[in-house]
Enzyme design. Structure first.
Site, PDB file in Angstrom:
ATOM      1  N   LYS A  43       0.826  -1.013  -0.051  1.00 38.62           N
ATOM      2  CA  LYS A  43      -0.036  -0.003   0.079  1.00 38.62           C
ATOM      3  C   LYS A  43       0.886   1.040  -0.072  1.00 38.62           C
ATOM      4  O   LYS A  43       2.110   1.178   0.606  1.00 38.62           O
ATOM      5  CB  LYS A  43      -0.735   0.172   1.196  1.00 38.62           C
ATOM      6  CG  LYS A  43      -1.709   1.150   1.502  1.00 38.62           C
ATOM      7  CD  LYS A  43      -2.871   1.507   0.315  1.00 38.62           C
ATOM      8  CE  LYS A  43      -3.544   2.932   0.662  1.00 38.62           C
ATOM      9  NZ  LYS A  43      -4.387   3.091  -0.564  1.00 38.62           N
ATOM     10  N   GLY A  70      -8.450   7.629   0.167  1.00 35.14           N
ATOM     11  CA  GLY A  70      -7.794   8.664   1.063  1.00 35.14           C
ATOM     12  C   GLY A  70      -6.309   8.383   1.408  1.00 35.14           C
ATOM     13  O   GLY A  70      -5.981   8.869   2.614  1.00 35.14           O
ATOM     14  N   CYS A 128      -2.275   9.917  -6.715  1.00 35.64           N
ATOM     15  CA  CYS A 128      -3.573   9.686  -5.835  1.00 35.64           C
ATOM     16  C   CYS A 128      -4.529  10.698  -6.126  1.00 35.64           C
ATOM     17  O   CYS A 128      -4.212  11.775  -5.996  1.00 35.64           O
ATOM     18  CB  CYS A 128      -3.169   9.521  -4.361  1.00 35.64           C
ATOM     19  SG  CYS A 128      -4.635   9.417  -3.372  1.00 35.64           S
ATOM     20  N   VAL A 190      -1.782   2.659 -15.507  1.00 35.86           N
ATOM     21  CA  VAL A 190      -2.223   3.783 -14.986  1.00 35.86           C
ATOM     22  C   VAL A 190      -2.769   3.635 -13.373  1.00 35.86           C
ATOM     23  O   VAL A 190      -3.144   2.603 -12.920  1.00 35.86           O
ATOM     24  CB  VAL A 190      -3.424   4.409 -15.768  1.00 35.86           C
ATOM     25  CG1 VAL A 190      -3.091   4.884 -16.961  1.00 35.86           C
ATOM     26  CG2 VAL A 190      -4.526   3.562 -15.749  1.00 35.86           C
ATOM     27  N   ASN A 191      -2.916   4.697 -12.612  1.00 35.74           N
ATOM     28  CA  ASN A 191      -3.458   4.770 -11.558  1.00 35.74           C
ATOM     29  C   ASN A 191      -5.095   4.747 -11.931  1.00 35.74           C
ATOM     30  O   ASN A 191      -5.210   4.742 -13.096  1.00 35.74           O
ATOM     31  CB  ASN A 191      -2.903   6.017 -10.563  1.00 35.74           C
ATOM     32  CG  ASN A 191      -3.334   5.821  -9.121  1.00 35.74           C
ATOM     33  OD1 ASN A 191      -4.538   5.356  -8.683  1.00 35.74           O
ATOM     34  ND2 ASN A 191      -2.457   6.396  -8.349  1.00 35.74           N
ATOM     35  N   GLY A 248      -7.743  -2.464 -15.820  1.00 38.46           N
ATOM     36  CA  GLY A 248      -8.841  -3.140 -16.637  1.00 38.46           C
ATOM     37  C   GLY A 248      -8.679  -4.749 -16.935  1.00 38.46           C
ATOM     38  O   GLY A 248      -9.038  -5.417 -17.630  1.00 38.46           O
TER      39      GLY A 248
HETATM   40  O1  DOR Z   1      -7.367   4.980  -6.608  1.00 31.44           O
HETATM   41  C1  DOR Z   1      -6.443   5.228  -5.599  1.00 31.44           C
HETATM   42  N1  DOR Z   1      -6.668   5.302  -4.469  1.00 31.44           N
HETATM   43  N2  DOR Z   1      -5.245   5.613  -6.008  1.00 31.44           N
HETATM   44  C2  DOR Z   1      -4.180   5.943  -5.291  1.00 31.44           C
HETATM   45  O2  DOR Z   1      -3.240   6.295  -5.635  1.00 31.44           O
HETATM   46  C3  DOR Z   1      -4.412   5.891  -3.794  1.00 31.44           C
HETATM   47  C4  DOR Z   1      -5.841   5.079  -3.429  1.00 31.44           C
HETATM   48  C5  DOR Z   1      -6.322   5.876  -1.973  1.00 31.44           C
HETATM   49  O3  DOR Z   1      -5.751   5.485  -0.882  1.00 31.44           O
HETATM   50  O4  DOR Z   1      -7.336   6.732  -2.303  1.00 31.44           O
END
Ligand code: DOR
Length: 310
Positions: A43, A70, A128, A190-191, A248
């Site tokens: 994480k 978050g 994020c 990708v994120n 995906g």
């Molecule tokens: O989608 C996401 N959620 N991407 C991130 O980089 C962090 C995560 C989160 O903890 O919100």
């Protein structure tokens, strides 16, 4: 058949979890380490423990997921201790994801990793979408260049960046131009696709609490965007920079497509969240089936070999 090398370490297959899914605690990380995945990532850690956003903050939809976690996490020391302990037990390739809540925190986190005994890979999360008031770093091209310029004055260990999706050719060009200035180990595209909105029609209400329901999309919705980013960066980045494809992946054909676009490794988020760690053996079997049907014996036979229509 699925064996692949990353930083001279041979992995049984190219599959990993996407950071954020099934990797918050040492118990979850142990499960990943013991699963059929070729490697795993933690994480995303910040300097301090974070509770994250209020719940509900993750929602499975028919075609994927929406989240606004978050960045809940146990703080850098927790994950750094874990990977160092496993390294001492002989673990070869590990990925430690980090991001700072400020420019200075980013620098100090990476200094701490640089000065630690950790010899594995760092995944620097620049994307994020879910911390209120904190824009995604990698949508700010100037800031990204400034930050990476400073990072590479002191950071000498393997490091990759986790990017948000881009949607414009000019943005692929500009980000690739910046990334090519640095000795990055890899780029991960990708994120989640930031700030989507999913609605429960019966309730006429959003499905997650933070940010009025806005959150990052994952799963089936985002495959074409993820593949485009993998392909676009593979075409533009120095060959020394590897690519991790994320987004995906539901079945073995999706893994095949990521590799066809140029991915060296492929990460799974939403589908891992839905199915648990058994997803990795299913995907590995399905990928082998696709390869057998097509007569391919190794990933190198088709990696990056996507054809275009002349
Ligand atoms: O989608 C996401 N959620 N991407 C991130 O980089 C962090 C995560 C989160 O903890 O919100």
């Amino acid at each position: 058949m699925l064996k692949t090398n990353f930083l001279d370490v041979e992995l049984s297959n190219p599959l990993m979890n996407a950071s954020g899914v099934h990797c918050m605690t040492t118990e979850e990380l142990d499960e990943l380490a013991g699963s059929a995945a070729g490697a795993f990532v933690t994480k995303t850690a910040t300097r301090d423990y974070r509770e994250g956003n209020p719940e509900p903050r993750y929602y499975d939809t028919a075609l994927g997921s929406i989240n606004s976690m978050g960045l809940p996490n146990n703080g850098l020391d927790y994950y750094l201790d874990y990977v160092i302990k496993r390294q001492k037990e002989g673990a070869k390739l590990q990925f430690l994801s980090v991001t700072g809540m400020s420019y200075e925190e980013n620098i100090s986190l990476l200094k701490k990793i640089q000065e630690s005994e950790y010899e594995g890979v760092t995944e620097f999360n620049l994307s994020c979408p879910n911390v209120p008031g904190k824009p995604q770093i990698a949508y700010d091209f100037e800031l990204t260049e400034k930050l990476l310029s400073e990072v590479f004055t002191f950071f000498t260990k393997p490091i990759g960046v986790k990017l948000p999706p881009y949607f414009d050719i000019a943005h692929f060009d500009e980000m690739a131009r910046i990334l090519n200035k640095f000795p990055l180990t890899y780029v991960n595209s990708v994120n989640s696709v930031g700030n989507g909105l999913y609605i429960d029609l019966d309730k006429e209400q959003v499905v997650i609490k933070p940010k009025g329901g806005f959150g990052g999309l994952g799963g089936e919705y985002i495959k074409p965007t993820a593949l485009a980013n993998v392909r676009a960066f593979r075409e533009r980045l120095n060959p020394s920079i590897k690519i991790i494809g994320t987004g995906g992946v539901i079945n073995g054909r999706d893994v095949f497509e990521h590799i066809l676009c140029g991915a060296d490794l492929v990460q799974v988020g939403t589908t891992l969240h839905k199915e648990g760690v058994a997803v990795f053996s299913r995907l590995a079997e399905e990928l082998q089936e696709v390869m057998k049907e097509k007569g391919y014996k190794s990933l190198d036979d088709f990696r990056g070999k996507l054809k275009v229509i002349e």
